[in-house]
Design an enzyme around this catalytic site. Structure first.
Site, short mmCIF file in Angstrom:
data_model
loop_
_atom_site.label_atom_id
_atom_site.label_comp_id
_atom_site.label_asym_id
_atom_site.label_seq_id
_atom_site.Cartn_x
_atom_site.Cartn_y
_atom_site.Cartn_z
N GLU A 64 21.29 -44.17 34.40
CA GLU A 64 20.11 -43.87 35.23
C GLU A 64 19.12 -42.53 34.38
O GLU A 64 19.75 -41.60 34.06
CB GLU A 64 20.61 -42.97 37.01
CG GLU A 64 21.03 -43.76 37.09
CD GLU A 64 20.52 -45.48 38.51
OE1 GLU A 64 19.69 -44.65 37.98
OE2 GLU A 64 21.54 -46.02 38.32
N CYS A 112 12.75 -37.59 38.59
CA CYS A 112 13.05 -38.77 37.40
C CYS A 112 11.82 -39.94 38.12
O CYS A 112 11.23 -40.39 37.06
CB CYS A 112 14.06 -39.41 37.33
SG CYS A 112 15.16 -39.63 39.54
P1 NAD Z 1 19.89 -34.77 29.57
O1 NAD Z 1 20.30 -36.02 28.73
O2 NAD Z 1 19.74 -33.42 28.21
O3 NAD Z 1 21.69 -34.02 30.27
C1 NAD Z 1 22.83 -34.06 31.37
C2 NAD Z 1 24.29 -34.78 31.41
O4 NAD Z 1 24.36 -34.62 30.14
C3 NAD Z 1 24.05 -33.10 31.01
O5 NAD Z 1 25.24 -32.92 32.11
C4 NAD Z 1 24.39 -33.16 29.40
O6 NAD Z 1 25.38 -31.51 29.37
C5 NAD Z 1 25.71 -34.15 29.33
N1 NAD Z 1 25.13 -34.60 27.79
C6 NAD Z 1 24.24 -34.02 26.84
N2 NAD Z 1 25.18 -34.75 25.45
C7 NAD Z 1 26.06 -35.03 26.24
C8 NAD Z 1 26.90 -36.21 25.59
N3 NAD Z 1 26.64 -36.71 24.07
N4 NAD Z 1 27.94 -36.87 26.25
C9 NAD Z 1 27.92 -36.43 27.20
N5 NAD Z 1 26.70 -35.91 28.36
C10 NAD Z 1 26.48 -35.57 27.39
O7 NAD Z 1 19.11 -34.77 30.57
P2 NAD Z 1 18.47 -33.54 31.28
O8 NAD Z 1 17.91 -32.54 30.78
O9 NAD Z 1 19.87 -32.47 32.07
O10 NAD Z 1 17.80 -34.24 32.56
C11 NAD Z 1 16.37 -34.40 32.49
C12 NAD Z 1 16.50 -36.22 32.47
O11 NAD Z 1 17.09 -36.32 33.52
C13 NAD Z 1 15.12 -36.84 32.68
O12 NAD Z 1 14.92 -37.10 31.32
C14 NAD Z 1 14.84 -37.34 33.58
O13 NAD Z 1 14.51 -38.28 33.91
C15 NAD Z 1 16.27 -38.23 33.89
N6 NAD Z 1 16.82 -37.77 35.43
C16 NAD Z 1 16.79 -39.80 35.56
C17 NAD Z 1 16.93 -39.83 36.87
C18 NAD Z 1 17.35 -41.15 37.15
O14 NAD Z 1 17.63 -41.40 38.22
N7 NAD Z 1 17.14 -42.27 36.09
C19 NAD Z 1 17.73 -38.94 37.90
C20 NAD Z 1 17.13 -37.61 37.55
C21 NAD Z 1 16.72 -37.59 35.78
#
Ligand code: NAD
Length: 521
Positions: free
Chosen positions: A242, A276
């Site tokens: 997502e 999101c």
């Molecule tokens: P992010 O991708 O930076 O981090 C998300 C999670 O992934 C964190 O827990 C982080 O520690 C982890 N992570 C980072 N690198 C990783 C790796 N290599 N392997 C595994 N895990 C890893 O995102 P963010 O800044 O925390 O959140 C914002 C983003 O989330 C925005 O783009 C937003 O649109 C999206 N979002 C999407 C939805 C949806 O349902 N589509 C809902 C909420 C947020």
């Protein structure tokens, strides 16, 4: 804890958690290593079979206890959540309440959703068997979440996975890990089986979850999602992503402009735009453009920004961290440099990471504020000639998470919805799909792979499908087709399959069949 564990815990690296509105340190959590994750997953594997074995009705009792715990502890959970996010009270109260609602939905319906299917056999020949599709959980599901809804986001995926009978390892965002730890505390406090573990840490901890779990449910940025997909492909484990969005709103000339201006102000500014499915760009038909822009600006100007402890006197809080402030400011600055006008907002404000709710006009499709995900409190508004131009521009994006259409003709709204490349479309509303767990929530294009929820699909996605065949009639010593190969048996078996497959004797072609089964040279 053993002595070795105590020493290790004392040596473990920690991550400080800050309140972004005040900068104050509000907690510290362990930065778990890859070994910690592997050990936790090994432990979950020990308890998962029993969790599966108690069945959906057995699990329902625990999930309903958790629902009670969420409802009983709402004020405390909102306090913790506010401390790590600087959300206004109204926003902070949503997570536990929404979480309780999702939990009740899956607790009560999982038994029905996971019930075996008994499909009709495709052919009369297969009617000698009872066919069953059983839904058997992946042993350990890894859930990785972002920071925008620190409690609701984990619950949205952890609960359906637990309801499916899987054990779950959750890696919450390092920016907001405290609410997730509260969820783990709640699970332990109700005395539930140890099939849910929270491992805090950064990207490396998340990567270790991807390396150890049997199914990965990820929510976060498109860039991280892509890395996770590659790692899952390497391990051949399934995943659901997502990701980000750039959701368009289309306002047509026949719309109720007051409602559209209120709804889009809410859809763009709720949670300071860090949703999101926030409205991130608005296309307005020319005849109502001026009226809409005036009303939207008035609504956005009226928003009260700040944090208010346990009060309900603020509408918009802070951004999650400095990085978000930088992105939002860049999008506004680049737009202004290219000729856009800021009608309200446009800059950071106060001590913390607050950014003023912002309306931008004279923007165009190529600007970063229209093309890239902002994830902040900005609403760029574009004038369009007609419905076709609105649809064309709305679809002109790499993302496809959700969209909204505002019109006085609901059927026209639905027709337009079916022309939009988005995983969800709300007519005359925002976020309605998010509160409808019976519908799938998934992004198209770079907004995701797979979907959460969608009624039964929401738990079945965490299951492997198992096909079971069971004889209906008494079985013989041998089936016709079993060894040794006999031309007469082959003739009967192939003839029957040809007749059944082609629905009649027309395609049996006895002469050819006799020849190929060695009856005539
Ligand atoms: P992010 O991708 O930076 O981090 C998300 C999670 O992934 C964190 O827990 C982080 O520690 C982890 N992570 C980072 N690198 C990783 C790796 N290599 N392997 C595994 N895990 C890893 O995102 P963010 O800044 O925390 O959140 C914002 C983003 O989330 C925005 O783009 C937003 O649109 C999206 N979002 C999407 C939805 C949806 O349902 N589509 C809902 C909420 C947020």
């Amino acid at each position: 804890m053993t002595d070795t564990e105590r020493v290790r815990a004392a040596e473990a690296a920690v991550i400080e958690v800050r309140n972004p509105g005040t900068g104050a340190i509000v907690g510290a959590v362990t930065d778990h290593t890859a070994d910690d994750v592997a050990a936790a997953v090994r432990e979950l594997r020990l308890f998962q079979p029993e969790w599966e074995a108690i069945g959906a009705d057995g699990r329902k009792q625990w999930l309903l206890k958790l629902q009670d715990w969420l409802l009983d502890n709402t004020e405390h959970l909102a306090d913790v959540l506010q401390s790590e996010t600087s959300k206004p009270r109204a926003d902070a109260l949503i997570d536990p309440t929404f979480g309780a609602d999702v939990t009740g939905y899956y607790a009560r319906r999982a038994a029905k959703f996971l019930a075996d299917d008994h499909p009709s056999p495709h052919s009369p020949l297969a009617r000698v068997k009872k066919l069953t599709t059983a839904y058997r959980p992946y042993p350990v599901v890894g859930v990785i979440t972002p920071w925008n809804f620190p409690l609701a986001m984990p619950i949205m995926d952890v609960i359906p996975a637990l309801a499916a009978g899987a054990a779950v390892v959750l890696k919450p965002s390092e920016v907001t890990p405290l609410s997730a730890l509260e969820l783990a505390r709640g699970w332990a406090e109700i005395g539930a089986p140890p099939v849910f573990a929270v491992l805090t840490g950064g990207g490396a901890t998340g990567a270790a979850v991807v390396d150890n779990a049997d199914y990965i449910q990820f929510t976060g940025s498109t860039a991280t999602g892509r890395r996770i997909a590659a790692a899952c492909v390497e391990r051949l484990v399934p995943y659901s992503l997502e990701l980000g969005g750039k959701d368009p709103a289309i306002v047509l000339a026949d719309a109720d402009i007051d409602r559209a201006a209120h709804g889009i102000a809410f859809g763009g500014m709720f949670n300071a735009g860090q949703v999101c499915i926030s409205v991130e760009r608005v296309y307005v038909e020319a005849p109502v453009y001026d009226e809409f822009v005036a009303k939207l600006t008035e609504n956005v100007k009226a928003l009260r920004q700040g944090i208010d402890g346990r009060g309900l006197n603020h509408d918009v809080g802070a951004l999650a961290n400095e990085n978000q402030v930088r992105i939002v400011q860049r999008h506004v600055d680049e737009a202004v440099a290219a000729g856009a006008r800021v009608l309200t907002g446009g800059k950071r404000t106060g001590e913390g990471t607050f950014f003023e709710p912002t309306v931008l006009v004279d923007v165009h499709q190529g600007m970063s504020c229209v093309a890239e995900e902002t994830f902040g409190p900005t609403l760029p508004v574009l004038r369009v000639a007609d419905e076709d131009e609105a649809v064309r521009l709305a679809n002109d994006s790499v993302y496809g998470l959700s969209a909204s259409v505002w019109t006085g003709d609901k059927d026209r709204g639905e027709r337009i919805a079916r022309r939009l490349n988005a995983g969800a479309v709300n007519i005359n509303d925002v976020f309605a799909n998010l509160f409808s767990y019976a519908l799938p929530m998934g992004g198209w294009g770079q907004s995701g792979v797979g979907a959460r929820w969608g009624g039964a699909s929401g738990v079945r996605k965490y299951c492997r499908q198992q096909a079971i065949t069971k004889p209906i009639l008494p079985t013989q010593r041998k089936e016709l087709f079993w060894y040794p190969v006999k031309p007469s048996n082959l003739l009967i078996a192939l003839g029957a399959m040809r007749a059944a497959g082609a629905r009649g004797l027309r395609r049996v072609d006895l002469p050819a069949l006799l020849k190929s089964t060695g009856h005539r040279g």
